[in-house]
Write an enzyme that holds these catalytic residues in place. Structure first.
Site, PDB file in Angstrom:
ATOM      1  N   ASN A 126      43.828  37.365  35.278  1.00  0.00           N
ATOM      2  CA  ASN A 126      43.492  38.767  35.050  1.00  0.00           C
ATOM      3  C   ASN A 126      43.964  39.220  33.676  1.00  0.00           C
ATOM      4  OD1 ASN A 126      46.165  38.551  36.302  1.00  0.00           O
ATOM      5  ND2 ASN A 126      46.156  40.776  36.513  1.00  0.00           N
ATOM      6  N   GLU A 176      44.419  42.859  31.659  1.00  0.00           N
ATOM      7  CA  GLU A 176      44.412  44.311  31.766  1.00  0.00           C
ATOM      8  C   GLU A 176      44.227  44.957  30.394  1.00  0.00           C
ATOM      9  OE1 GLU A 176      47.290  44.588  35.698  1.00  0.00           O
ATOM     10  OE2 GLU A 176      48.075  45.324  33.796  1.00  0.00           O
ATOM     11  N   CYS A 204      39.244  40.798  36.139  1.00  0.00           N
ATOM     12  CA  CYS A 204      39.957  40.041  37.173  1.00  0.00           C
ATOM     13  C   CYS A 204      39.902  38.540  36.891  1.00  0.00           C
ATOM     14  CB  CYS A 204      39.341  40.317  38.545  1.00  0.00           C
ATOM     15  SG  CYS A 204      39.430  42.028  39.075  1.00  0.00           S
ATOM     16  N   GLU A 258      39.141  36.073  38.934  1.00  0.00           N
ATOM     17  CA  GLU A 258      37.994  35.404  39.529  1.00  0.00           C
ATOM     18  C   GLU A 258      36.767  35.500  38.631  1.00  0.00           C
ATOM     19  OE1 GLU A 258      40.117  37.576  40.842  1.00  0.00           O
ATOM     20  OE2 GLU A 258      40.046  37.555  43.034  1.00  0.00           O
ATOM     21  N   CYS A 291      34.578  41.303  42.324  1.00  0.00           N
ATOM     22  CA  CYS A 291      34.660  39.840  42.214  1.00  0.00           C
ATOM     23  C   CYS A 291      33.837  39.166  43.303  1.00  0.00           C
ATOM     24  CB  CYS A 291      36.105  39.375  42.275  1.00  0.00           C
ATOM     25  SG  CYS A 291      36.996  39.737  40.744  1.00  0.00           S
TER      26      CYS A 291
END
Length: 160
Positions: A63, A65, A74, A76, A116
């Site tokens: 991830n 941010e 994210c 995934e 996701c």
């Protein structure tokens, strides 16, 4: 009186990652390693994902941010989009996801967010084959047979 409809899913729980079939243990380990690449100064929640392609190559993501939320991404989607862009046409066999809090060694039970799940489902549809999903859980590792099993009410190109 309304009719009750029940949606359910099934997963296998492996209480020990050493019991995981195929490349499961390796994928969980790679997802844990991927957590190190997380940039999560706001949530302090590091998520790692690892997927394996049909040729055995492993792609990871973490991830990322951003202060201008929701500009982050994210783990995934980071991994699956990388695979889609750099390994076009190769099928994804499985994806593993795990997480931990910054400064802690204990890995946590985590499940992909709705965005996701939707993105992973798109790739499952593109390749016309299931993507197995491995999720670290409090009791071991949950293994779902497909992304679709995590998203029983699907939105796809047939919905448009």
């Amino acid at each position: 009186m309304p009719e009750k409809i029940v949606f359910s899913t099934t997963a296998n729980l492996y209480k020990n990652e050493n019991l995981l079939p195929n490349n499961g243990k390796m994928l969980i380990e790679k997802a844990r390693e991927a957590c190190q690449g997380a940039y999560s100064p706001y949530s302090n929640f590091c998520v790692g994902a690892a997927l394996i392609l049909e040729d055995g190559e492993v792609v990871t993501g973490a991830n990322q941010e951003n202060a201008a939320y929701p500009s982050g991404l994210c783990a995934e989607r980071s991994a699956i989009y990388w695979a889609g862009a750099n390994h076009k046409g190769k099928k994804i066999k499985a994806i593993a996801v795990t997480a931990h809090r910054t400064g802690e060694d204990k890995f946590l039970a985590v499940s992909p967010c709705g965005s996701c799940r939707q993105a992973m489902l798109e790739y499952e549809h593109i390749q016309e084959g299931n993507i197995e999903v491995l999720l670290e859980s409090d009791g071991g590792v949950l293994v779902f047979p497909s992304v679709a099993s995590l998203l029983p009410l699907q939105f796809d190109k047939k919905s448009l």
